[in-house]
Design an enzyme around this catalytic site. Structure first.
Site, mmCIF file in Angstrom:
data_model
loop_
_atom_site.group_PDB
_atom_site.id
_atom_site.type_symbol
_atom_site.label_atom_id
_atom_site.label_comp_id
_atom_site.label_asym_id
_atom_site.label_seq_id
_atom_site.Cartn_x
_atom_site.Cartn_y
_atom_site.Cartn_z
ATOM 1 N N ASP A 77 -5.757 -8.335 17.775
ATOM 2 C CA ASP A 77 -5.735 -9.204 18.950
ATOM 3 C C ASP A 77 -4.618 -8.787 19.912
ATOM 4 O O ASP A 77 -3.500 -8.487 19.481
ATOM 5 C CB ASP A 77 -5.492 -10.648 18.472
ATOM 6 C CG ASP A 77 -5.646 -11.667 19.581
ATOM 7 O OD1 ASP A 77 -6.727 -11.718 20.183
ATOM 8 O OD2 ASP A 77 -4.684 -12.417 19.845
ATOM 9 N N GLU A 89 -3.961 4.455 3.328
ATOM 10 C CA GLU A 89 -3.727 4.396 1.874
ATOM 11 C C GLU A 89 -4.986 3.897 1.149
ATOM 12 O O GLU A 89 -5.074 3.961 -0.057
ATOM 13 C CB GLU A 89 -2.580 3.416 1.557
ATOM 14 C CG GLU A 89 -1.219 3.873 2.043
ATOM 15 C CD GLU A 89 -0.204 2.728 2.002
ATOM 16 O OE1 GLU A 89 -0.438 1.719 1.303
ATOM 17 O OE2 GLU A 89 0.812 2.845 2.708
HETATM 18 C C1 BGC Z 1 -8.454 -13.660 22.019
HETATM 19 C C2 BGC Z 1 -8.443 -14.990 22.680
HETATM 20 C C3 BGC Z 1 -7.083 -15.614 22.463
HETATM 21 C C4 BGC Z 1 -5.957 -14.669 22.913
HETATM 22 C C5 BGC Z 1 -4.624 -15.092 22.392
HETATM 23 C C6 BGC Z 1 -7.445 -12.940 22.912
HETATM 24 O O1 BGC Z 1 -7.600 -11.850 23.392
HETATM 25 O O2 BGC Z 1 -9.688 -13.019 22.012
HETATM 26 O O3 BGC Z 1 -9.458 -15.823 22.213
HETATM 27 O O4 BGC Z 1 -6.997 -16.788 23.205
HETATM 28 O O5 BGC Z 1 -6.175 -13.375 22.459
HETATM 29 O O6 BGC Z 1 -4.523 -14.838 21.031
#
Ligand code: BGC
Length: 555
Positions: free
Chosen positions: A221, A271
Site C-alpha cells: 500500500d 528466501e
Molecule cells: C488504499 C486506500 C487507502 C490508502 C491509505 C490506498 O492507496 O488503496 O484504500 O485509503 O492507501 O492506506
C-alpha cells in the site's frame, strides 16, 4: 508446460515456465463486502471460504485481499492496529491460515495487503508515542514535530492530507506537549518514520510472519510514500500528487530513498519459493521502471487504464507504453479497470468525457449518466484487459458489471473522504457496496442480516444467481473470456498492435487471436476470421459490421 498442482497450488513444475504472477488473473476481494457468514452485516473469512468454489469456477489464478488485520476500520482497514492479528469481525489468524490452504487446494494463490506507510492511531506504538512525550524514543518511530507560528499553533509544513485538510494533527489532548504528528491520510493513520531501524526490522518480521503462513504475495500500500524529506521541506508550488508529472525532490512522494527499502524486502521474499510483491504506487508512468528493477517489485499496478477516457487513441497509447515499460525491466504489464478506491468502470464509462468523477455524485448533473452505455463499454473493456499480456486485476463485482452506487444517502457514508472533503466528495463507499449473490433475501445472499452498506434494488438482477447460466450475462462473458485466455493466451507474452483505424483498438496475441474494439461512434467492418467471443451478446457470428462500444475476439 506442466500444470500439475503441487503443494502450493497451480505452480508449474516446469523450471522454464514463467512465474505465476506474470500472467495471472487476480481477483480483488474486499473482504468486508464479499460474503458475510455470521450475519453481522460485515463480510468475513468464513464467508469467503464458502465462496471459493465460485472463484475457482470463474477461473481466477489468485486473490488479493484488502487488509484484514485488527483495525478500528476508520479507513476500511488501512488503519492497522496489529499486523499479526486478524480483526475479530473478519475471523481469526487460524481461519486465515485455513483459508490460505484451501485457496491452494483450489489452485488459487493468495496476495495480502501490507500497509507500511502508517499504522492506526490505535497501534500500541502510537499509544506509547503519545504517552512518552516529545523527544522520546517512542515518538521517533513516527513523525512528530513542533508547530510553526505563535505558540506552535500552525502545522509544521504545508503538506495536505490525501483525504483533505492538512496532513498534520496536533495532540490536543496533551496541551503541555503541543507536538503535531504527520498523517498523509486520515488523522487515525499516523505515518511511520522509515529512517528508524526498528520500523525496518518490524516490517521484515511482519513479511516473514505471513510468508510463513503461506501467503504467495503482498500488495504494498502507498509504496511511493514511505520516505519523507529529511528536513520536511514545504511543498510550495509542487503538486500534491505526482501521477500527472515527474517532480524532482517531492517532499513525500516517490523519493529515491524508497528503493533501498524494497530491495531489502525483495531479499526477504527471495528466501521463499515463488512469492511476489506488487506496488501500489500512484506515480508518473515514467517512474515505474525504478520500482520494477529485478531486485525490487515483481510488478506494479499500472493505473493509467483506470483513469483513461473511452478513446482508442488514449487506450492504445497506454497499452503501448505499459508493455514497453514492463519489457524494459523484464517485468510484466498489469491491467486494472476498477478497485476499491475509484468509481466502478461500469458507471465511469457511462459518463461524458471531462466529468469530475470525485465530485459528480454530489454535484451532478446526474442525468449525464447513461448506465446502459457504461455497462456495454465495461463488457468491451473487460475483453481488452483479459486479452492483453501480463496480469489482469479484477475487482469483485466487475464480473457482474456492478455499477457505482453513487446515490448512497449521506447518513450511511463511512469513508473519511466524505467528512475530510467538507462533504464535497462522497468518497469510495459507492464501489464498496456488498456483493449480491442471490436475487432476494435480506442482503441478496451476502449474509443473513442487513449489510453494512445498503444495496440498491438494481443489484438483484445483477446477482450471481441471476446471471449464472444466462449466456448473455456479464458473468458468463467473464467465465468464457478467462477460460479462453487460459487456453489460448497464457503461454505467450507477445502482443502486436494492429492499425484498423483511428477509433479502433486492435491487437494480435499468440495463437492468432485478435482483439478488436470499436471505440468510435459508428459501426466498422467486422474483422475477418472465426468469432470466438463478443462483448455484445446480440452480435451474430455472420455480422458484417462491428457496432460501437463492442470488443470481439476473432481468430
Ligand atoms: C488504499 C486506500 C487507502 C490508502 C491509505 C490506498 O492507496 O488503496 O484504500 O485509503 O492507501 O492506506
Amino acid at each position: 508446460m506442466s500444470t500439475t498442482p503441487n503443494a502450493r497450488g497451480t505452480q508449474s513444475d516446469d523450471p522454464d515456465a514463467a512465474p505465476w504472477w506474470r500472467r495471472a488473473v487476480v481477483y480483488q476481494v474486499y473482504l468486508r463486502s464479499f460474503a458475510d457468514a455470521n450475519g453481522d452485516g460485515t463480510g468475513d473469512i468464513a464467508g469467503l471460504r464458502s465462496r471459493l468454489p465460485y472463484l475457482a469456477d470463474l477461473g481466477v489464478d489468485a486473490i488479493w485481499l484488502n487488509p484484514w488485520y485488527a483495525s478500528p476500520l476508520r479507513d476500511g482497514g488501512y488503519d492497522v492496529a496489529d499486523f499479526r492479528e486478524i480483526d475479530p469481525r473478519f475471523g481469526s489468524t487460524a481461519e486465515a491460515v485455513e483459508l490460505i490452504a484451501e485457496c491452494h487446494d483450489h489452485g488459487i494463490r493468495v496476495i495480502v495487503d501490507i500497509v507500511p506507510n502508517h499504522t492506526s492511531s490505535e497501534h500500541e506504538w502510537f499509544h506509547a508515542a503519545v504517552i512518552a512525550g516529545p523527544g522520546s524514543a517512542e515518538r521517533s518511530r513516527y513523525h512528530f514535530l513542533p508547530g510553526r507560528g505563535p505558540g506552535g499553533s500552525e502545522p509544521p509544513t504545508d503538506w495536505p492530507s490525501v483525504f483533505g485538510g492538512p496532513a498534520w494533527t496536533r495532540l490536543n489532548d496533551h496541551p503541555d506537549d503541543g507536538e503535531w504528528y504527520l498523517h498523509l491520510f486520515d488523522p487515525s493513520q499516523p505515518d511511520l518514520n522509515w529512517d528508524h531501524p526498528g520500523v525496518h526490522a518490524e516490517f521484515h518480521d511482519i513479511l516473514r510472519f505471513w510468508l510463513d503462513r503461506g501467503v504467495d504475495g503482498f500488495r504494498v500500500d502507498v509504496a511511493h510514500g514511505l520516505v519523507k524529506h529529511p528536513t520536511y521541506a514545504d511543498l510550495d508550488d509542487r503538486p500534491p500528487h505526482v501521477q500527472a508529472a515527474t517532480v524532482h525532490d517531492h517532499p513525500f512522494w516517490d523519493r529515491d530513498g524508497l528503493h533501498d527499502i524494497y530491495r531489502s524486502w525483495r531479499s526477504v521474499l527471495d528466501e521463499y519459493d515463488d512469492r511476489m510483491m506488487v506496488a501500489e504506487a500512484t506515480i508518473h508512468a515514467s517512474r515505474y521502471p525504478l520500482y520494477l528493477r529485478p531486485d525490487e517489485f515483481h510488478q506494479a499496478f499500472d493505473f493509467d487504464l483506470l483513469r483513461a477516457e473511452w478513446s482508442a487513441k488514449d487506450v492504445g497509447e497506454i497499452v503501448h507504453r505499459a508493455v514497453a515499460t514492463a519489457a524494459s525491466v523484464g517485468s510484466n504489464p498489469t491491467w486494472v479497470l476498477s478497485n476499491h478506491d475509484v468509481m466502478r468502470h461500469a458507471t465511469r464509462f457511462g459518463l461524458p468525457h471531462g466529468v469530475d468523477l470525485a465530485t459528480w455524485s454530489v454535484t451532478g448533473p446526474h442525468d449525464l449518466l447513461d448506465a446502459g452505455l457504461g455497462r456495454r463499454r465495461a463488457r468491451a473493456a473487460a475483453l481488452v484487459a483479459l486479452a492483453l499480456p501480463g496480469s489482469t486485476y479484477l475487482y469483485q463485482g466487475d464480473e457482474l458489471a456492478l455499477p457505482e452506487v453513487w446515490d448512497l444517502p449521506p447518513e450511511v457514508l463511512d469513508d473519511p473522504v466524505w467528512t475530510r472533503s467538507g462533504h464535497t466528495e462522497k468518497g469510495r463507499d459507492g464501489c464498496r457496496v456488498p456483493m449480491p449473490w442471490s436475487a432476494d433475501g435480506p442482503s441478496l445472499g451476502f449474509g443473513d442480516g442487513p449489510p453494512w452498506l445498503p444495496q440498491p434494488a438494481s443489484f438483484a438482477e445483477l446477482s450471481v444467481e441471476s446471471q449464472t447460466a444466462d449466456p448473455d450475462s456479464t458473468l458468463e462473458l467473464y467465465r468464457r473470456a478467462i477460460a479462453l485466455r487460459r487456453e489460448l493466451l497464457v503461454d505467450d507474452e507477445q502482443v502486436a498492435e494492429l492499425d484498423l483505424g483511428a477509433d479502433v483498438l486492435a491487437f494480435e496475441r499468440g495463437a492468432g487471436l485478435r482483439s478488436v474494439t470499436n471505440m468510435g461512434a459508428s459501426p466498422i467492418a467486422m474483422p475477418t476470421g472465426e468469432l470466438l467471443l463478443s462483448s455484445d451478446p446480440a452480435l451474430a457470428a455472420t455480422a458484417v459490421e462491428l457496432p460501437p462500444d463492442v470488443t470481439v475476439w476473432v481468430r
